[in-house]
Each structure stands twice: as structure tokens, then as C-alpha cells.
Design an enzyme around this catalytic site. Structure first.
Site, PDB file in Angstrom:
ATOM      1  N   ARG A 167       0.824  -1.220   0.000  1.00 34.06           N
ATOM      2  CA  ARG A 167       0.000   0.000   0.000  1.00 34.06           C
ATOM      3  C   ARG A 167       0.858   1.270   0.000  1.00 34.06           C
ATOM      4  O   ARG A 167       0.481   2.269  -0.596  1.00 34.06           O
ATOM      5  CB  ARG A 167      -0.927   0.005   1.223  1.00 34.06           C
ATOM      6  CG  ARG A 167      -2.041  -1.040   1.149  1.00 34.06           C
ATOM      7  CD  ARG A 167      -2.936  -0.991   2.375  1.00 34.06           C
ATOM      8  NE  ARG A 167      -4.065  -1.887   2.241  1.00 34.06           N
ATOM      9  CZ  ARG A 167      -4.139  -3.082   2.826  1.00 34.06           C
ATOM     10  NH1 ARG A 167      -3.151  -3.512   3.605  1.00 34.06           N
ATOM     11  NH2 ARG A 167      -5.205  -3.847   2.645  1.00 34.06           N
TER      12      ARG A 167
ATOM     13  N   TYR B 190      -8.867   7.248 -11.612  1.00 29.83           N
ATOM     14  CA  TYR B 190      -9.960   8.195 -11.378  1.00 29.83           C
ATOM     15  C   TYR B 190      -9.894   8.696  -9.940  1.00 29.83           C
ATOM     16  O   TYR B 190      -9.481   7.983  -9.032  1.00 29.83           O
ATOM     17  CB  TYR B 190     -11.334   7.561 -11.645  1.00 29.83           C
ATOM     18  CG  TYR B 190     -11.668   6.355 -10.802  1.00 29.83           C
ATOM     19  CD1 TYR B 190     -12.401   6.470  -9.626  1.00 29.83           C
ATOM     20  CD2 TYR B 190     -11.284   5.068 -11.206  1.00 29.83           C
ATOM     21  CE1 TYR B 190     -12.729   5.362  -8.865  1.00 29.83           C
ATOM     22  CE2 TYR B 190     -11.605   3.956 -10.449  1.00 29.83           C
ATOM     23  CZ  TYR B 190     -12.328   4.105  -9.278  1.00 29.83           C
ATOM     24  OH  TYR B 190     -12.643   3.003  -8.526  1.00 29.83           O
TER      25      TYR B 190
ATOM     26  N   LYS C 286     -15.844  10.938  -0.744  1.00 28.95           N
ATOM     27  CA  LYS C 286     -17.012  10.479   0.003  1.00 28.95           C
ATOM     28  C   LYS C 286     -17.879  11.716   0.236  1.00 28.95           C
ATOM     29  O   LYS C 286     -17.392  12.741   0.724  1.00 28.95           O
ATOM     30  CB  LYS C 286     -16.595   9.853   1.338  1.00 28.95           C
ATOM     31  CG  LYS C 286     -15.953   8.477   1.184  1.00 28.95           C
ATOM     32  CD  LYS C 286     -16.951   7.458   0.675  1.00 28.95           C
ATOM     33  CE  LYS C 286     -16.460   6.025   0.819  1.00 28.95           C
ATOM     34  NZ  LYS C 286     -15.321   5.701  -0.040  1.00 28.95           N
TER      35      LYS C 286
ATOM     36  N   HIS D 228     -16.974  -3.423   0.954  1.00 30.70           N
ATOM     37  CA  HIS D 228     -16.381  -2.933  -0.293  1.00 30.70           C
ATOM     38  C   HIS D 228     -15.150  -3.762  -0.661  1.00 30.70           C
ATOM     39  O   HIS D 228     -14.967  -4.145  -1.831  1.00 30.70           O
ATOM     40  CB  HIS D 228     -16.009  -1.465  -0.097  1.00 30.70           C
ATOM     41  CG  HIS D 228     -15.871  -0.695  -1.361  1.00 30.70           C
ATOM     42  ND1 HIS D 228     -16.816  -0.695  -2.360  1.00 30.70           N
ATOM     43  CD2 HIS D 228     -14.881   0.137  -1.797  1.00 30.70           C
ATOM     44  CE1 HIS D 228     -16.419   0.086  -3.347  1.00 30.70           C
ATOM     45  NE2 HIS D 228     -15.255   0.593  -3.035  1.00 30.70           N
TER      46      HIS D 228
ATOM     47  N   GLN E  45      -5.230  -2.904  -7.312  1.00 32.31           N
ATOM     48  CA  GLN E  45      -5.729  -1.571  -6.976  1.00 32.31           C
ATOM     49  C   GLN E  45      -4.796  -0.860  -6.013  1.00 32.31           C
ATOM     50  O   GLN E  45      -4.231  -1.467  -5.107  1.00 32.31           O
ATOM     51  CB  GLN E  45      -7.109  -1.689  -6.330  1.00 32.31           C
ATOM     52  CG  GLN E  45      -7.689  -0.368  -5.833  1.00 32.31           C
ATOM     53  CD  GLN E  45      -9.037  -0.555  -5.158  1.00 32.31           C
ATOM     54  OE1 GLN E  45     -10.070  -0.491  -5.790  1.00 32.31           O
ATOM     55  NE2 GLN E  45      -9.010  -0.813  -3.859  1.00 32.31           N
TER      56      GLN E  45
END
Length: 283
Positions: free
Chosen positions: A163, A177, A181, A204, A217
């Protein structure tokens, strides 16, 4: 003369623009100005091509820790770069070198996004992972429970390293993109308690796991750095996987009720020399 004794001094953090953990990240997109390209002589084009390839040579000294080049579909850009490094000026040097090269007037920036790699607050700690299993009915005394906790403990360091110091997978498709929130009075993400937000993000994440091996991702944080709060980078084995994962995850409550999406940029990974050939910049 008496007075309050001085408070013990505490060491101050050393001022630095380099991150102590994680990397700065830049996505930047360029459009080819055909009039400017036509105005260059063959010598200038040849020199510009040589400079472009050298500037984006991942093997040369002084380049960012991670660098990716891709051709971009659609009218908003012809090509794009993704750059990551602990020092933002190392990243910016690439942009300045391109700007001052022979192709500087040809490659016109049309969009950029500045962010940081991070470990999200919604990534469960080992304790939180154990508590979640118990809430789901697992018995802490069972061997299965212990095995799952032990497995998570072993995976967590590598997951967190990816990460904040991500390796770029060898996938041909690059999608980016930005997103927020929302703060709608009837659906304000930031009014929810942390426990509720964590549960929604866990749902999610479960949706995303279905695409393991097809999509990788990376979420980068941009609060205080750009107009959106997060940037989402997707690398995929095939373009259809991008459509599928974005469509699937939009049905999760965290997205369906609380997410706002910015523009999508889809790209196809190439070397610096290949991308110039693709956009018809040749000598």
C-alpha cells in the site's frame, strides 16, 4: 524572582519534504499539440525523441522509485505518466525536464493529480480482525479461528508494504480516477461513526477480492493535495476487468450511497519509445 519551571523540551521532528513513510504520487496527462509538432524540424524532433526516452529511462540515475508510461484513450489526453517517490521534487524534476525539452511545447499537460500512498485507517489491525471473526460467530478456541488469525498476521506486513511502497504489476491496462465520500445532509459519510464506516469498507473490500489476479488496486490520499480526497489506480490484465470491477463495486453501499466519482482515464502501458510511436511523434 520565582516562576514556573521550564517544561522539559521534546525533540522536534526534522523538517523535510520527504515522507517518513510512503511515497508522493503524481498522475499527469499530456495532449500532443499537432501545430507545435509540425513546426519542429527533423533535427528538433529527433533530439526531442532522444530526450523524452532518456528522461523516462527507468534505469538512469535520479529517476523516481516508480514510473509508468501509457498511451491514453479519448480526446482529453494522448499519453500519461504515473510517478512515485519519497521526494516530491524528484517527481517534479521529470515534469520540468519534459517541459524544457525539444518536445516541451508539443506535450501540453491537460490533467494532473497529486496524492500520497497510505495505509488506510480501515485496514483492520490484528486485534480488529480477531474481533470481527468473533462477531461473525467464530470461537477463539477453535483451531480454524487461530489459523485464520495467524494467516492474517503473516499477510498484513506485506499487504501494508504494497500500500505504501507499491510494486506496479505487469498488467497492460492502467485506469485512474479520483473520488470523494460525499457530505450530503441525507448521506454524509463523515457523520457516520467509525465502526459503521469500517463495516461498509469491509463489504467494499470483499467485492474487490473477487477480482484478485485480474485487477490490482492502489488507493492514494489527496486531502490537502488536490481537489478530490482519494485517487484510485487500477491495473488490469484486460480492459473488460476495469469495467467489471467498477460496475460491481458501485453496488456496495459505501459507493452507492456515499461515493462521488471524478473523470476516468484509461491507458495502455508502453515504454517511452513505444508511446511516442503510438502518438505519431517520429523523426
Amino acid at each position: 524572582m520565582s516562576g514556573r519551571p521550564p517544561m522539559p523540551s521534546t525533540p522536534e521532528e526534522e523538517p523535510s519534504i520527504k515522507l517518513h513513510e510512503g511515497w508522493h504520487c503524481l498522475h499527469i496527462y499530456y495532449q500532443v499539440n499537432q501545430l507545435q509538432l509540425n513546426s519542429l524540424s527533423k533535427k528538433q524532433r529527433r533530439r526531442g525523441i532522444e530526450q523524452f526516452v532518456q528522461i523516462l529511462n527507468p534505469e538512469r540515475a535520479g529517476v523516481p522509485e516508480r514510473m509508468q508510461v501509457f498511451a491514453t484513450s479519448g480526446h482529453r489526453a494522448d499519453l500519461g505518466l504515473m510517478l512515485m517517490d519519497p521526494d516530491p521534487l524528484v517527481i517534479d524534476t521529470i515534469c520540468q525536464e519534459l517541459r524544457t525539452s525539444e518536445l516541451g511545447t508539443v506535450l501540453q499537460p491537460t490533467y494532473s493529480f497529486v496524492s500520497l500512498t497510505e495505509i488506510s485507517e480501515y485496514v483492520p489491525t490484528l486485534e480488529q480482525f480477531s474481533e470481527k471473526l468473533i462477531r461473525e460467530g467464530a470461537n477463539p478456541e477453535d483451531d480454524m479461528f487461530k489459523a485464520r488469525v495467524r494467516g492474517y498476521e503473516q499477510r498484513l506486513p506485506a499487504m501494508n508494504k504494497q500500500r505504501i511502497y507499491p510494486e506496479i504489476p505487469p498488467y497492460p491496462v492502467h485506469c485512474f480516477y479520483p473520488m470523494n465520500k460525499i457530505r450530503d445532509p441525507h448521506a454524509n459519510w463523515f457523520d457516520l461513526p467509525f465502526s459503521a464506516r469500517s463495516e461498509l469498507m469491509a463489504e467494499h473490500a470483499t467485492s474487490g477480492i473477487k477480482f484478485a489476479g485480474k485487477v490490482s488496486q492502489l488507493i492514494t490520499a489527496s486531502t490537502g493535495f488536490d481537489d478530490w480526497e482519494w485517487g484510485v489506480t487500477l491495473w488490469a490484465r484486460n480492459p473488460i476487468h476495469v469495467k467489471d470491477i467498477v460496475y460491481t463495486m458501485r453496488f456496495d453501499k459505501a459507493s452507492a450511497r456515499y461515493a462521488e466519482f471524478g473523470p476516468f482515464y484509461i491507458g495502455y502501458v508502453m515504454s517511452a519509445a513505444e508511446v511516442l510511436k503510438h502518438v505519431r511523434i517520429d523523426a
